[in-house]
Design a protein around this motif. Structure first.
Motif, PDB file in Angstrom:
ATOM      1  N   SER A   1      -0.978  -2.099  -5.613  1.00 24.03           N
ATOM      2  CA  SER A   1      -2.321  -1.958  -5.080  1.00 24.03           C
ATOM      3  C   SER A   1      -3.052  -3.303  -5.130  1.00 24.03           C
ATOM      4  O   SER A   1      -3.666  -3.732  -4.145  1.00 24.03           O
ATOM      5  CB  SER A   1      -3.040  -0.890  -5.905  1.00 24.03           C
TER       6      SER A   1
ATOM      7  N   ALA B   1       2.335   1.699  -3.485  1.00 24.36           N
ATOM      8  CA  ALA B   1       1.277   2.148  -4.397  1.00 24.36           C
ATOM      9  C   ALA B   1       1.101   3.667  -4.279  1.00 24.36           C
ATOM     10  O   ALA B   1       0.970   4.372  -5.279  1.00 24.36           O
ATOM     11  CB  ALA B   1      -0.032   1.434  -4.085  1.00 24.36           C
ATOM     12  N   GLN B   2       1.122   4.176  -3.033  1.00 19.96           N
ATOM     13  CA  GLN B   2       0.961   5.617  -2.835  1.00 19.96           C
ATOM     14  C   GLN B   2       2.167   6.377  -3.382  1.00 19.96           C
ATOM     15  O   GLN B   2       2.024   7.349  -4.122  1.00 19.96           O
ATOM     16  CB  GLN B   2       0.763   5.921  -1.341  1.00 19.96           C
ATOM     17  N   SER B   3       3.383   5.938  -3.019  1.00 20.00           N
ATOM     18  CA  SER B   3       4.596   6.637  -3.469  1.00 20.00           C
ATOM     19  C   SER B   3       4.679   6.684  -4.987  1.00 20.00           C
ATOM     20  O   SER B   3       5.048   7.709  -5.561  1.00 20.00           O
ATOM     21  CB  SER B   3       5.856   5.939  -2.931  1.00 20.00           C
TER      22      SER B   3
ATOM     23  N   THR C   1       2.187   6.493  -7.244  1.00 19.98           N
ATOM     24  CA  THR C   1       1.202   7.434  -7.792  1.00 19.98           C
ATOM     25  C   THR C   1       1.722   8.862  -7.628  1.00 19.98           C
ATOM     26  O   THR C   1       1.634   9.682  -8.551  1.00 19.98           O
ATOM     27  CB  THR C   1      -0.154   7.285  -7.063  1.00 19.98           C
ATOM     28  N   ALA C   2       2.280   9.159  -6.459  1.00 21.12           N
ATOM     29  CA  ALA C   2       2.786  10.511  -6.195  1.00 21.12           C
ATOM     30  C   ALA C   2       4.012  10.835  -7.036  1.00 21.12           C
ATOM     31  O   ALA C   2       4.160  11.964  -7.513  1.00 21.12           O
ATOM     32  CB  ALA C   2       3.112  10.663  -4.709  1.00 21.12           C
TER      33      ALA C   2
ATOM     34  N   PHE D   1       0.842  -1.207   0.000  1.00 24.29           N
ATOM     35  CA  PHE D   1       0.000   0.000   0.000  1.00 24.29           C
ATOM     36  C   PHE D   1       0.877   1.258   0.000  1.00 24.29           C
ATOM     37  O   PHE D   1       0.578   2.241  -0.676  1.00 24.29           O
ATOM     38  CB  PHE D   1      -0.970   0.003   1.196  1.00 24.29           C
ATOM     39  N   ASP D   2       1.981   1.209   0.743  1.00 25.58           N
ATOM     40  CA  ASP D   2       2.902   2.349   0.806  1.00 25.58           C
ATOM     41  C   ASP D   2       3.520   2.620  -0.562  1.00 25.58           C
ATOM     42  O   ASP D   2       3.577   3.766  -1.016  1.00 25.58           O
ATOM     43  CB  ASP D   2       3.995   2.028   1.835  1.00 25.58           C
TER      44      ASP D   2
ATOM     45  N   SER E   1       2.321   1.224  -9.302  1.00 21.14           N
ATOM     46  CA  SER E   1       1.220   1.577  -8.408  1.00 21.14           C
ATOM     47  C   SER E   1       0.057   0.596  -8.569  1.00 21.14           C
ATOM     48  O   SER E   1      -0.518   0.127  -7.579  1.00 21.14           O
ATOM     49  CB  SER E   1       0.756   3.002  -8.709  1.00 21.14           C
ATOM     50  N   ASP E   2      -0.272   0.272  -9.813  1.00 20.59           N
ATOM     51  CA  ASP E   2      -1.387  -0.657 -10.067  1.00 20.59           C
ATOM     52  C   ASP E   2      -1.091  -2.057  -9.512  1.00 20.59           C
ATOM     53  O   ASP E   2      -1.958  -2.670  -8.878  1.00 20.59           O
ATOM     54  CB  ASP E   2      -1.668  -0.763 -11.581  1.00 20.59           C
ATOM     55  N   VAL E   3       0.115  -2.554  -9.762  1.00 24.91           N
ATOM     56  CA  VAL E   3       0.447  -3.916  -9.317  1.00 24.91           C
ATOM     57  C   VAL E   3       0.541  -3.978  -7.789  1.00 24.91           C
ATOM     58  O   VAL E   3       0.044  -4.928  -7.169  1.00 24.91           O
ATOM     59  CB  VAL E   3       1.764  -4.408  -9.972  1.00 24.91           C
TER      60      VAL E   3
END
Lengths: 135, 135, 135, 135
Positions: B67, B33-35, B37-38, B30-31, B63-65
């Motif tokens: 997530s 995925a956020q990084s 995207t940012a 999850f971390d 990010s997609d994978v």
């Protein structure tokens, strides 16, 4: 002509693999993502939901993986064959597991029969994409 | 205690692998995925965006994978080790590709340095999960 | 008959709104999610990417919202009209913003023209769904 | 300092709203997305799953919306306040519906109690973000 087909044709970079194979795979991934979300939910609405728990769970997983695979294959810019093969390979495995489970309930629940069909098509389309990536 | 930790502890079924390894992997996914995207978005905001296209693209994929992997590992009911291993293996590959690319820009863009770190941690956590799944 | 149509027809619970309206909306959401992911990526592949940053960004947002809306509308069990209306309303707003931006580049980039069309159809389908939910 | 915090600080553009409010909201969205995926799955593992169908369903919806909201708020480039407000407003509604449902089961299932807490925090963080966007 579908929007997906038009998007592939108007992309500034050429597709990394034969565009017919790619198109079919992208469409199969989005289609299977939808069917699996719907089948998971349809199972939750059945009286015998307690016997469908594994089906609900695998449909959730399959929907997530197909959705991600469809997005990654929709991207042609700086296409990375290693990344593409990695997610497509995972998609083959998840579609097979989910399709097998749905098939077990196909005689009792029409939505499981339809979903099994969507999983099979996606598994096949992903297998063809893997071959094309290896070529 | 994080919510993720509490959710693992209160689940009616026991985790399929050592829960410390699993917890770290879910949180890393999850971390990351956020990084990613940012970082993809931060690259779009840079003056030299034209030199960062591969970074944007791989961050989107990663990010997609991540997530999807984080979601699948969050599920303990009817856990399927083949499905789990398939997506975690893909996650290792994508995190490595994305981490390598981010590292190439780490000297010029702090967000790429931070994102490379998130990718490395996620790659390591996924590698440990794979070992635990094979045990 | 598409898989989406078959999934709707075989669901154990009846659809909360007129099934023709619902079907069109689900299909438009998945279609727009794909077009927006592809348009965002196509923009990244263009020489004038620096003039397309807002288009890339809104396409990312629109793809995420359409994907989520398509999933929520695919679920008929314990359908919650407040939740459905909330996400469909957001989808109308995001499709409008993204469609407007894509249209600004439609003369220079065919993929923006196609994507604007996908956004418009999804905006319309969501608007009809909102009316049906309010009925 | 979390990766999310570092990503916000190293972004080339300044955040559209007060960065403390934004940080808390992004982290609450990703946290709630994880809790809801886990709670939906934990409910599926319970013996009384038949009484938890509405909880499973709303957790699925809430996970999807929180995940999308977390991604959109993670993007600062060409930030569009209308788009942001639209998805954050939907997130408030879905977190409220899901938190209410989880709370109904909190006495019998610890995971529902934990998930209700994650939903409440996310609802609050989104409400604060809405105020900041309107300011």
């Amino acid at each position: 002509m579908t929007h997906t087909q038009q998007m592939l044709q108007t992309h500034p970079r050429s597709a990394a693999i034969e565009s017919g194979v790619l198109l079919q795979c992208i469409e199969a991934c989005f289609d299977c993502a939808q069917s699996c979300t719907a089948c998971s939910d349809a199972c939750l609405g059945e009286d015998d939901v307690a016997t469908l728990i594994r089906c609900v769970r695998l449909c959730e997983d399959c929907s997530d993986v197909c959705s991600t695979t469809g997005r990654i294959l929709s991207r042609q810019t700086e296409f990375d064959p290693t990344v593409a093969a990695a997610i497509v390979r995972a998609c083959v495995d998840v579609c097979r597991a989910c399709g097998d489970e749905c098939e077990r309930h196909a005689d009792h629940h029409e939505h499981c029969r339809v979903c099994a069909d969507a999983c099979r098509r996606c598994e096949e389309a992903c297998t063809e994409t893997l071959s094309a990536l290896a070529a």
